[in-house]
Design a protein around this motif. Structure first.
Motif, mmCIF file in Angstrom:
data_model
loop_
_atom_site.group_PDB
_atom_site.id
_atom_site.type_symbol
_atom_site.label_atom_id
_atom_site.label_comp_id
_atom_site.label_asym_id
_atom_site.label_seq_id
_atom_site.Cartn_x
_atom_site.Cartn_y
_atom_site.Cartn_z
ATOM 1 N N LEU A 1 0.827 -1.206 0.000
ATOM 2 C CA LEU A 1 0.000 0.000 0.000
ATOM 3 C C LEU A 1 0.864 1.259 0.000
ATOM 4 O O LEU A 1 0.544 2.253 -0.653
ATOM 5 C CB LEU A 1 -0.928 0.011 1.219
ATOM 6 C CG LEU A 1 -2.026 -1.057 1.245
ATOM 7 C CD1 LEU A 1 -2.766 -1.006 2.575
ATOM 8 C CD2 LEU A 1 -3.003 -0.860 0.091
ATOM 9 N N VAL A 2 1.966 1.211 0.758
ATOM 10 C CA VAL A 2 2.854 2.376 0.822
ATOM 11 C C VAL A 2 3.693 2.488 -0.446
ATOM 12 O O VAL A 2 3.817 3.572 -1.042
ATOM 13 C CB VAL A 2 3.760 2.289 2.065
ATOM 14 C CG1 VAL A 2 4.791 3.414 2.059
ATOM 15 C CG2 VAL A 2 2.925 2.334 3.328
ATOM 16 N N ALA A 3 4.281 1.373 -0.892
ATOM 17 C CA ALA A 3 5.214 1.414 -2.017
ATOM 18 C C ALA A 3 4.536 1.782 -3.329
ATOM 19 O O ALA A 3 5.113 2.465 -4.175
ATOM 20 C CB ALA A 3 5.918 0.058 -2.149
ATOM 21 N N THR A 4 3.300 1.324 -3.531
ATOM 22 C CA THR A 4 2.610 1.589 -4.800
ATOM 23 C C THR A 4 1.761 2.850 -4.759
ATOM 24 O O THR A 4 1.130 3.198 -5.760
ATOM 25 C CB THR A 4 1.706 0.397 -5.163
ATOM 26 O OG1 THR A 4 0.719 0.220 -4.133
ATOM 27 C CG2 THR A 4 2.518 -0.870 -5.309
ATOM 28 N N ARG A 5 1.725 3.535 -3.592
ATOM 29 C CA ARG A 5 0.877 4.720 -3.431
ATOM 30 C C ARG A 5 -0.542 4.413 -3.917
ATOM 31 O O ARG A 5 -1.096 5.075 -4.798
ATOM 32 C CB ARG A 5 1.449 5.903 -4.200
ATOM 33 C CG ARG A 5 2.825 6.314 -3.713
ATOM 34 C CD ARG A 5 3.375 7.469 -4.507
ATOM 35 N NE ARG A 5 4.711 7.834 -4.049
ATOM 36 C CZ ARG A 5 5.441 8.804 -4.592
ATOM 37 N NH1 ARG A 5 4.958 9.494 -5.608
ATOM 38 N NH2 ARG A 5 6.640 9.072 -4.122
ATOM 39 N N ALA A 6 -1.082 3.378 -3.324
ATOM 40 C CA ALA A 6 -2.348 2.811 -3.812
ATOM 41 C C ALA A 6 -3.481 3.813 -3.727
ATOM 42 O O ALA A 6 -3.508 4.696 -2.883
ATOM 43 C CB ALA A 6 -2.690 1.558 -3.002
ATOM 44 N N ARG A 7 -4.414 3.656 -4.626
ATOM 45 C CA ARG A 7 -5.665 4.405 -4.685
ATOM 46 C C ARG A 7 -6.793 3.401 -4.901
ATOM 47 O O ARG A 7 -6.561 2.330 -5.449
ATOM 48 C CB ARG A 7 -5.635 5.429 -5.832
ATOM 49 C CG ARG A 7 -4.636 6.560 -5.660
ATOM 50 C CD ARG A 7 -5.099 7.517 -4.559
ATOM 51 N NE ARG A 7 -4.268 8.710 -4.488
ATOM 52 C CZ ARG A 7 -3.150 8.799 -3.804
ATOM 53 N NH1 ARG A 7 -2.733 7.753 -3.120
ATOM 54 N NH2 ARG A 7 -2.453 9.909 -3.785
ATOM 55 N N PRO A 8 -8.025 3.729 -4.525
ATOM 56 C CA PRO A 8 -8.463 4.931 -3.815
ATOM 57 C C PRO A 8 -8.114 4.872 -2.335
ATOM 58 O O PRO A 8 -7.797 3.810 -1.796
ATOM 59 C CB PRO A 8 -9.976 4.919 -4.030
ATOM 60 C CG PRO A 8 -10.315 3.483 -4.156
ATOM 61 C CD PRO A 8 -9.151 2.841 -4.872
ATOM 62 N N ARG A 9 -8.195 6.047 -1.692
ATOM 63 C CA ARG A 9 -7.810 6.128 -0.280
ATOM 64 C C ARG A 9 -8.682 5.243 0.599
ATOM 65 O O ARG A 9 -8.209 4.692 1.592
ATOM 66 C CB ARG A 9 -7.906 7.572 0.190
ATOM 67 C CG ARG A 9 -6.917 8.524 -0.461
ATOM 68 C CD ARG A 9 -7.213 9.960 -0.078
ATOM 69 N NE ARG A 9 -8.539 10.353 -0.510
ATOM 70 C CZ ARG A 9 -9.182 11.435 -0.063
ATOM 71 N NH1 ARG A 9 -8.618 12.214 0.841
ATOM 72 N NH2 ARG A 9 -10.388 11.735 -0.506
ATOM 73 N N ALA A 10 -9.963 5.090 0.240
ATOM 74 C CA ALA A 10 -10.854 4.261 1.055
ATOM 75 C C ALA A 10 -10.383 2.823 1.082
ATOM 76 O O ALA A 10 -10.351 2.174 2.139
ATOM 77 C CB ALA A 10 -12.275 4.349 0.502
ATOM 78 N N ALA A 11 -9.993 2.288 -0.087
ATOM 79 C CA ALA A 11 -9.497 0.917 -0.139
ATOM 80 C C ALA A 11 -8.193 0.773 0.633
ATOM 81 O O ALA A 11 -7.944 -0.248 1.289
ATOM 82 C CB ALA A 11 -9.309 0.488 -1.590
ATOM 83 N N VAL A 12 -7.340 1.808 0.568
ATOM 84 C CA VAL A 12 -6.077 1.770 1.312
ATOM 85 C C VAL A 12 -6.347 1.642 2.806
ATOM 86 O O VAL A 12 -5.757 0.791 3.494
ATOM 87 C CB VAL A 12 -5.248 3.042 1.018
ATOM 88 C CG1 VAL A 12 -4.046 3.120 1.952
ATOM 89 C CG2 VAL A 12 -4.784 3.054 -0.431
ATOM 90 N N LEU A 13 -7.250 2.470 3.315
ATOM 91 C CA LEU A 13 -7.553 2.411 4.743
ATOM 92 C C LEU A 13 -8.198 1.077 5.107
ATOM 93 O O LEU A 13 -7.888 0.489 6.155
ATOM 94 C CB LEU A 13 -8.487 3.564 5.125
ATOM 95 C CG LEU A 13 -7.856 4.958 5.193
ATOM 96 C CD1 LEU A 13 -8.919 6.000 5.505
ATOM 97 C CD2 LEU A 13 -6.764 5.007 6.248
ATOM 98 N N GLY A 14 -9.118 0.590 4.274
ATOM 99 C CA GLY A 14 -9.781 -0.684 4.574
ATOM 100 C C GLY A 14 -8.792 -1.826 4.659
ATOM 101 O O GLY A 14 -8.816 -2.623 5.613
ATOM 102 N N HIS A 15 -7.887 -1.932 3.673
ATOM 103 C CA HIS A 15 -6.919 -3.031 3.671
ATOM 104 C C HIS A 15 -5.863 -2.845 4.748
ATOM 105 O O HIS A 15 -5.402 -3.826 5.352
ATOM 106 C CB HIS A 15 -6.274 -3.131 2.295
ATOM 107 C CG HIS A 15 -7.201 -3.640 1.238
ATOM 108 N ND1 HIS A 15 -6.875 -3.706 -0.093
ATOM 109 C CD2 HIS A 15 -8.476 -4.110 1.321
ATOM 110 C CE1 HIS A 15 -7.886 -4.190 -0.782
ATOM 111 N NE2 HIS A 15 -8.874 -4.455 0.057
ATOM 112 N N ALA A 16 -5.466 -1.584 4.996
ATOM 113 C CA ALA A 16 -4.496 -1.343 6.072
ATOM 114 C C ALA A 16 -5.093 -1.718 7.426
ATOM 115 O O ALA A 16 -4.415 -2.312 8.282
ATOM 116 C CB ALA A 16 -4.056 0.118 6.068
ATOM 117 N N GLY A 17 -6.353 -1.383 7.646
ATOM 118 C CA GLY A 17 -7.008 -1.762 8.896
ATOM 119 C C GLY A 17 -7.060 -3.265 9.077
ATOM 120 O O GLY A 17 -6.819 -3.790 10.175
ATOM 121 N N LEU A 18 -7.360 -3.979 7.982
ATOM 122 C CA LEU A 18 -7.393 -5.443 8.052
ATOM 123 C C LEU A 18 -6.018 -5.994 8.416
ATOM 124 O O LEU A 18 -5.895 -6.921 9.227
ATOM 125 C CB LEU A 18 -7.865 -6.004 6.709
ATOM 126 C CG LEU A 18 -7.913 -7.526 6.580
ATOM 127 C CD1 LEU A 18 -8.930 -8.120 7.539
ATOM 128 C CD2 LEU A 18 -8.250 -7.934 5.143
#
Length: 634
Positions: free
Chosen positions: A457-474
């Motif tokens: 998530l950090v290395a690819t600067r993933a988008r959208p932000r909502a998906a980033v937060l959802g997967h990071a939380g998991l």
């Protein structure tokens, strides 16, 4: 008087809900004006609100002539917990259920009344009618008692030990009943003609609302269990816990498949229907007395009625979902199947795995109920079953959650380059942890998968932000679960005053045992001096006895920190106060579970905000093909 007002509210709702269903059916069939149907829907909401207000007033004014207050109220109960007593027992919780259900119905009724929404409102109103009937005839909390008692026992002592009781059940109910709207839209789509083509786009924001509130409710429930029950854990694979997890899994799968593009209509329909059917199954398990659980209500006559309702809902969903789907609008070229190595394929595979986890947990949950009539004995399904079956699948789901950001690349070579750093981080994490501590394979892979997801998530600067937060939380939640499960250290021993119990580098010395009996409710506290790394602080775990309920509850002392929690529980004390049995647990990284749940929920809220912005940008269309997001919660 309050009992009469509450009963009148239920009766009004029992009239308004079926009237709403008939009026919405008229709107769908003959394009009649929607105003009368909306008024009937609002009437059902007001009736549910009036019933809830009457019972809350009875609880706060200690009107013990009302049966529910006589059984669950008490003059000694603080005001906050007197309010939350509404959902502390089955009959009152059904009123909250009705309030949330009719609230969703009133929100769905807003906006332009196309056929899709009208048919969906018929489904919502029919479900509301069933629950109004249940509350009125089988679980009416307003029945009177004679003679009227002078005081009541209060709610279960476990339910007024922690402030999360005020949020956990309402959030769960908001999540459960939020799934009713996608269910209703999925059933309405085959009947709605052209207006039903884009039902998935209409349903997705509602599914996000349900997912966010249910996620928050589950995490708060785990926190409540950890802070109140005194066993030191947060998830025991209890049947009622599983009942909340099952619809969460299917809704998560629906949110993934709804992004996978055209050609997945049947998948989406099945998942939307399954989510709410699992809610009904969980309602049956919780309120029928079919399972033994600290979370379940006692055995009641609602069991057979709820089971019949579940079977009827399954039959209706099967018949309506099996109808021919509305034809998709013509396109210039036929859709091309997604390549195997693509983001869309990864999303669909993840959805399939989520459904597999759902099926695995469902089997373990209902198997004891199915085997008892056949063998005369209830088969025991404990945590070991889920650790062998569901947990490995969940780890694979976590690993696949790290793929979509890299799969957005245009070429396979670029994709592999994007996966190099997350893959190296995962392998390095596995090697380091494996060499240092040698945990079980599932825990080791979970750490590696979390490192893969977070680094990607950090290395690819993933988008959208909502998906980033959802997967990071998991990923954060997975780290918390893996660490606290694999590295927790526990010991319990009977200590005499002055003796010390040690776990890892933490020691707890018993200083004294104190007794008090305010209002006749005995409380025993053990005063301990806890030392760790040269720092010391006092801790006072307690046991409280409630004579009205003839029940003793533990009150653990928890010293929470970023790196670990020190968890102390008082299990028993000697009559002379000279010794006490103490349980000391050191639980690492438990805080990441609460942080991960909060981050994941924030991701869902952000996705909902993005959907609301997209709705505002969308221009209205003609009545026959109304703007598909009209009326969704913003």
């Amino acid at each position: 008087m309050l009992g009469d007002l509450g009963t009148a509210g239920l009766a009004a709702g029992l009239l308004a809900a079926p009237l709403s269903a008939l009026l919405w059916l008229r709107v769908a069939l003959v394009a009649a004006p929607a105003r009368p149907a909306r008024r009937a829907t609002l009437g059902a909401l007001l009736a549910a609100a009036a019933a809830c207000a009457a019972l809350e007033t009875a609880l706060l004014t200690h009107d013990f002539s009302v049966r529910f207050v006589a059984e669950n109220g008490g003059r000694h109960v603080p005001t906050y917990y007197a309010v939350t007593s509404l959902w502390s027992a089955m009959d009152g919780s059904l009123l909250l259920w009705l309030l949330v259900l009719t609230g969703y119905g009133a929100l769905l009724a807003r906006g332009r009344p196309d056929r899709l929404r009208a048919y969906a409102m018929v489904v919502v109103s029919v479900v509301g009618t069933c629950f109004f009937a249940l509350s009125t005839f089988a679980a009416n909390p307003f029945r009177t008692v004679d003679p009227v008692p002078l005081d009541g026992p209060g709610p279960n002592p476990l339910l007024h030990q922690h402030p999360a009781m005020g949020l956990h059940p309402p959030l769960l109910y908001a999540g459960y009943l939020g799934m009713l709207v996608p269910f209703a839209l999925a059933l309405a789509a085959p009947l709605a003609g052209r207006a039903g083509r884009r039902w998935v786009r209409v349903a997705r924001p509602w599914a996000l609302v349900a997912w966010c509130t249910l996620t928050a409710g589950i995490v708060l429930g785990a926190w409540w269990s950890y802070a109140v029950l005194g066993w030191g854990g947060y998830w025991a694979w209890d049947p009622v816990e599983n009942a909340s997890l099952l619809p969460w899994l299917t809704t998560t799968a629906f949110l993934h498949t709804s992004l996978a593009g055209r050609g997945r209509e049947r998948w989406n329909q099945v998942l939307a229907c399954t989510g709410f059917l699992l809610v009904l199954l969980g309602t049956f398990l919780t309120r029928s007395g079919a399972v033994a659980s600290v979370h379940a209500f006692t055995e009641s006559p609602l069991g057979p009625i709820l089971l019949g309702f579940v079977l009827l809902a399954v039959l209706a969903a099967t018949v309506l979902a099996g109808r021919h789907q509305p034809a998709s609008p013509p396109v210039a070229s036929p859709p091309v199947a997604a390549p195997l190595w693509s983001r869309r394929s990864a999303v669909l595979v993840n959805a399939v795995l989520l459904v597999t986890v759902t099926a695995t947990v469902l089997v373990g949950t209902v198997l004891p109920l199915l085997t008892e009539p056949l063998t005369g004995d209830r088969t025991s399904v404990g945590p070991a079953y889920y650790h062998r079956t569901a947990v490995p699948l969940a780890v694979v789901v976590l690993l696949l959650a790290g793929l979509p950001p890299a799969l957005r690349a245009r070429t396979r070579g670029e994709t592999l380059r994007r996966l190099a750093l997350p893959g190296a981080a995962a392998l390095g994490t596995v090697a380091t942890i494996g060499l240092l501590s040698r945990p079980d394979p599932a825990t080791l892979v979970a750490f590696g998968a979390a490192a893969f997801v977070l680094t990607g998530l950090v290395a690819t600067r993933a988008r959208p932000r909502a998906a980033v937060l959802g997967h990071a939380g998991l990923a954060l939640l997975a780290v918390g679960v893996a660490a606290s499960s694999a590295y927790a250290r526990v010991d319990e021993r009977t200590l005499r005053v002055g003796e010390t119990l040690r776990v890892a580098d933490v020691s707890a010395r018993l200083v004294s045992v104190q007794r008090a009996a305010p209002d006749g409710r005995m409380t025993v506290r053990a005063r301990l001096e806890v030392s760790s790394g040269g720092d010391g602080h006092p801790a006072t775990p307690a046991l409280r006895y409630d004579p009205a309920r003839d029940m003793a509850v533990t009150v653990p002392a928890i010293d929470d920190g970023f790196r670990r929690d020190v968890y102390l529980t008082l299990l028993a004390v000697a009559e002379d106060g000279g010794s006490a049995t103490v349980r000391l647990a050191v639980n690492p990284l438990v805080g990441l579970i609460w942080v991960g749940g909060a981050v994941g929920t924030a991701g869902g809220v952000l996705a909902l905000a993005d959907a609301a912005r997209a709705r505002r940008r969308r221009r209205p269309g003609p009545v026959g093909d109304a703007p598909v997001a009209a009326g969704v919660p913003a």
